[in-house]
Write an enzyme that holds these catalytic residues in place. Structure first.
Site, mmCIF file in Angstrom:
data_model
loop_
_atom_site.group_PDB
_atom_site.id
_atom_site.type_symbol
_atom_site.label_atom_id
_atom_site.label_comp_id
_atom_site.label_asym_id
_atom_site.label_seq_id
_atom_site.Cartn_x
_atom_site.Cartn_y
_atom_site.Cartn_z
ATOM 1 C CB CYS A 1 0.167 -3.554 2.658
ATOM 2 S SG CYS A 1 1.433 -3.586 3.944
ATOM 3 C CG HIS B 1 -3.735 -4.876 5.213
ATOM 4 N ND1 HIS B 1 -3.358 -5.855 4.320
ATOM 5 C CD2 HIS B 1 -2.584 -4.356 5.698
ATOM 6 C CE1 HIS B 1 -2.040 -5.929 4.271
ATOM 7 N NE2 HIS B 1 -1.541 -5.027 5.105
ATOM 8 C CD GLU C 1 -6.450 -6.884 2.883
ATOM 9 O OE1 GLU C 1 -5.292 -7.291 3.126
ATOM 10 O OE2 GLU C 1 -6.712 -5.691 2.609
#
Length: 231
Positions: free
Chosen positions: A85, A194, A196
């Site tokens: 991002c 994302h 994560e």
């Protein structure tokens, strides 16, 4: 394997990225934007957030921070670099990746679980996937529209450097539905979604199997670990 995660003023997903590294059985190392020291890490993650308040352009100031001098040099030597991002925006601003990211086509912030297709498995960060595989990764951005000139887009497509592509819905108006790209060598990857936030059952995106069960993001971090062990 030691994977550094850089914290910039305004980073908000740095701790999440560190946690993802730990879940992948690698060692997370906290790096500071103002340092000229990568602390001997084997790879670097540039996390999501709003570095420097997104002033000028998203990632523009962060791309000129002290640590990025070292990140750029390491990337040119082949070190695996992942930009997520805001980190993807830093990679384009530092010219480690071509093109740029602009305001979402709809003019508003988008937050959703996003279906993606894995287009390339030849990068350090995607070797653990299958080509054409469909995955679900959370997305949250206001300036995620990928743009580049026609020659660059043709080159990225022709060289197999489009790594992830939006499926079903293009959330930000990115050209060619591009969600992530790589450099020529394949060690530098940037993507807007994302990974994560998709590493642990019960805390990931919804899937067809169950709510919050998505863990597709973990394989990006494990891919880097497995690539390092293979060498």
């Amino acid at each position: 394997m030691r994977i550094g995660v850089v914290t910039f003023p305004g980073s908000l997903d740095d701790r999440d990225a560190q946690r993802a590294v730990r879940f992948a059985d690698a060692e997370p190392v906290a790096l500071w934007h103002g340092d000229h020291d990568l602390q001997g890490v084997d790879a670097v993650v540039l996390p999501g957030g709003f570095s420097y308040g997104d002033y000028l352009r998203c990632g523009a100031i962060a791309a000129r921070s002290a640590i990025m001098t070292e990140v750029i040099a390491a990337a040119e030597q082949g070190m695996p670099i992942l930009g997520i991002c805001n980190g993807f925006q830093m990679l384009t601003e530092s010219h480690l990746l071509p093109g740029g990211l602009i305001r979402n086509e709809a003019g508003s912030f988008v937050c959703r679980d996003q279906l993606l297709r894995v287009e390339s498995t030849s990068t350090t960060w995607t070797s653990g996937f299958s080509a054409g595989e469909e995955i679900i990764i959370p997305l949250k951005n206001g300036e995620g529209g990928y743009i580049a000139d026609a020659v660059t887009i043709e080159r990225l497509e022709g060289e197999g450097r489009v790594v992830f592509r939006y499926l079903g819905y293009n959330p930000n108006g990115s050209m060619n539905d591009i969600a992530g790209i790589s450099n020529e060598r394949g060690n530098v990857v940037g993507l807007m979604p994302h990974p994560e936030h998709a590493i642990e059952p019960g805390f990931g995106p919804d899937t067809a199997d169950a709510m919050r069960s998505g863990v597709d993001g973990l394989r990006l971090f494990r891919s880097a670990l497995e690539s390092a062990l293979a060498h």
